[in-house]
Design a protein around this motif. Structure first.
Motif, PDB file in Angstrom:
ATOM      1  N   ALA A  34     -11.411  46.846  19.695  1.00 53.41           N
ATOM      2  CA  ALA A  34     -11.357  47.010  21.150  1.00 53.41           C
ATOM      3  C   ALA A  34     -10.493  48.214  21.528  1.00 53.41           C
ATOM      4  O   ALA A  34     -10.864  49.005  22.407  1.00 53.41           O
ATOM      5  CB  ALA A  34     -10.811  45.743  21.804  1.00 53.41           C
ATOM      6  N   LYS A  35      -9.358  48.354  20.864  1.00 55.74           N
ATOM      7  CA  LYS A  35      -8.472  49.489  21.153  1.00 55.74           C
ATOM      8  C   LYS A  35      -9.110  50.811  20.727  1.00 55.74           C
ATOM      9  O   LYS A  35      -8.955  51.823  21.410  1.00 55.74           O
ATOM     10  CB  LYS A  35      -7.105  49.296  20.502  1.00 55.74           C
ATOM     11  CG  LYS A  35      -6.292  48.207  21.191  1.00 55.74           C
ATOM     12  CD  LYS A  35      -4.924  48.063  20.593  1.00 55.74           C
ATOM     13  CE  LYS A  35      -4.137  46.953  21.244  1.00 55.74           C
ATOM     14  NZ  LYS A  35      -3.704  47.243  22.595  1.00 55.74           N
ATOM     15  N   TYR A  36      -9.836  50.792  19.622  1.00 60.36           N
ATOM     16  CA  TYR A  36     -10.531  52.000  19.181  1.00 60.36           C
ATOM     17  C   TYR A  36     -11.575  52.418  20.225  1.00 60.36           C
ATOM     18  O   TYR A  36     -11.663  53.597  20.581  1.00 60.36           O
ATOM     19  CB  TYR A  36     -11.203  51.765  17.826  1.00 60.36           C
ATOM     20  CG  TYR A  36     -12.001  52.955  17.370  1.00 60.36           C
ATOM     21  CD1 TYR A  36     -11.392  53.994  16.676  1.00 60.36           C
ATOM     22  CD2 TYR A  36     -13.360  53.064  17.667  1.00 60.36           C
ATOM     23  CE1 TYR A  36     -12.114  55.111  16.279  1.00 60.36           C
ATOM     24  CE2 TYR A  36     -14.081  54.176  17.277  1.00 60.36           C
ATOM     25  CZ  TYR A  36     -13.466  55.186  16.578  1.00 60.36           C
ATOM     26  OH  TYR A  36     -14.189  56.288  16.200  1.00 60.36           O
ATOM     27  N   ASP A  37     -12.349  51.450  20.704  1.00 61.55           N
ATOM     28  CA  ASP A  37     -13.357  51.747  21.732  1.00 61.55           C
ATOM     29  C   ASP A  37     -12.714  52.302  22.996  1.00 61.55           C
ATOM     30  O   ASP A  37     -13.217  53.247  23.601  1.00 61.55           O
ATOM     31  CB  ASP A  37     -14.181  50.500  22.064  1.00 61.55           C
ATOM     32  CG  ASP A  37     -15.136  50.118  20.952  1.00 61.55           C
ATOM     33  OD1 ASP A  37     -15.440  50.969  20.083  1.00 61.55           O
ATOM     34  OD2 ASP A  37     -15.588  48.945  20.949  1.00 61.55           O
ATOM     35  N   ARG A  38     -11.602  51.711  23.404  1.00 67.27           N
ATOM     36  CA  ARG A  38     -10.899  52.191  24.604  1.00 67.27           C
ATOM     37  C   ARG A  38     -10.374  53.608  24.390  1.00 67.27           C
ATOM     38  O   ARG A  38     -10.495  54.470  25.268  1.00 67.27           O
ATOM     39  CB  ARG A  38      -9.750  51.233  24.954  1.00 67.27           C
ATOM     40  CG  ARG A  38      -8.934  51.644  26.130  1.00 67.27           C
ATOM     41  CD  ARG A  38      -9.746  51.667  27.402  1.00 67.27           C
ATOM     42  NE  ARG A  38      -8.877  52.035  28.522  1.00 67.27           N
ATOM     43  CZ  ARG A  38      -9.306  52.612  29.606  1.00 67.27           C
ATOM     44  NH1 ARG A  38     -10.585  52.846  29.782  1.00 67.27           N
ATOM     45  NH2 ARG A  38      -8.462  52.942  30.562  1.00 67.27           N
ATOM     46  N   ALA A  39      -9.790  53.857  23.228  1.00 63.07           N
ATOM     47  CA  ALA A  39      -9.277  55.191  22.926  1.00 63.07           C
ATOM     48  C   ALA A  39     -10.406  56.211  22.922  1.00 63.07           C
ATOM     49  O   ALA A  39     -10.258  57.315  23.452  1.00 63.07           O
ATOM     50  CB  ALA A  39      -8.548  55.188  21.579  1.00 63.07           C
ATOM     51  N   ASP A  40     -11.545  55.837  22.370  1.00 60.39           N
ATOM     52  CA  ASP A  40     -12.702  56.733  22.346  1.00 60.39           C
ATOM     53  C   ASP A  40     -13.148  57.069  23.768  1.00 60.39           C
ATOM     54  O   ASP A  40     -13.408  58.231  24.085  1.00 60.39           O
ATOM     55  CB  ASP A  40     -13.843  56.074  21.568  1.00 60.39           C
ATOM     56  CG  ASP A  40     -15.017  56.994  21.352  1.00 60.39           C
ATOM     57  OD1 ASP A  40     -14.811  58.132  20.887  1.00 60.39           O
ATOM     58  OD2 ASP A  40     -16.155  56.568  21.653  1.00 60.39           O
ATOM     59  N   GLU A  41     -13.191  56.068  24.634  1.00 61.48           N
ATOM     60  CA  GLU A  41     -13.559  56.283  26.039  1.00 61.48           C
ATOM     61  C   GLU A  41     -12.563  57.219  26.729  1.00 61.48           C
ATOM     62  O   GLU A  41     -12.953  58.157  27.428  1.00 61.48           O
ATOM     63  CB  GLU A  41     -13.587  54.929  26.756  1.00 61.48           C
ATOM     64  CG  GLU A  41     -13.844  54.981  28.228  1.00 61.48           C
ATOM     65  CD  GLU A  41     -13.709  53.609  28.885  1.00 61.48           C
ATOM     66  OE1 GLU A  41     -13.338  53.572  30.069  1.00 61.48           O
ATOM     67  OE2 GLU A  41     -13.963  52.589  28.220  1.00 61.48           O
ATOM     68  N   LEU A  42     -11.284  56.978  26.520  1.00 61.70           N
ATOM     69  CA  LEU A  42     -10.247  57.816  27.125  1.00 61.70           C
ATOM     70  C   LEU A  42     -10.306  59.251  26.614  1.00 61.70           C
ATOM     71  O   LEU A  42     -10.157  60.203  27.393  1.00 61.70           O
ATOM     72  CB  LEU A  42      -8.859  57.219  26.863  1.00 61.70           C
ATOM     73  CG  LEU A  42      -8.546  55.918  27.589  1.00 61.70           C
ATOM     74  CD1 LEU A  42      -7.289  55.275  27.004  1.00 61.70           C
ATOM     75  CD2 LEU A  42      -8.400  56.145  29.079  1.00 61.70           C
ATOM     76  N   LEU A  43     -10.523  59.409  25.323  1.00 59.54           N
ATOM     77  CA  LEU A  43     -10.606  60.755  24.747  1.00 59.54           C
ATOM     78  C   LEU A  43     -11.805  61.528  25.293  1.00 59.54           C
ATOM     79  O   LEU A  43     -11.684  62.709  25.634  1.00 59.54           O
ATOM     80  CB  LEU A  43     -10.686  60.679  23.229  1.00 59.54           C
ATOM     81  CG  LEU A  43      -9.387  60.334  22.526  1.00 59.54           C
ATOM     82  CD1 LEU A  43      -9.643  60.030  21.051  1.00 59.54           C
ATOM     83  CD2 LEU A  43      -8.386  61.466  22.665  1.00 59.54           C
TER      84      LEU A  43
END
Length: 65
Positions: A34-43
């Protein structure tokens, strides 16, 4: 996240929090995904924001000359 609500500074702070979490060693696989997906979205949004800013600056420079 809708672009009009996007804040580069807030995204950067959230990315730092996510990175700190990963570095803490408390990695649960479900949370990590979940955190990886969020980080990808933010990046991705941050890259779009920076690209847009670069284009605006280039346009302003070209208008001056």
């Amino acid at each position: 996240m809708v672009q009009s609500d996007f804040s580069y500074q807030k995204a950067r702070a959230e990315l730092t929090e996510i990175l700190d979490w990963f570095e803490s060693g408390e990695v649960d696989i479900e949370q990590a995904l979940a955190k990886y997906d969020r980080a990808d979205e933010l990046l991705k949004q941050s890259m779009r924001t920076l690209s847009d800013a670069k284009a605006k600056i280039a346009t302003k420079i070209h208008e001056k000359f």
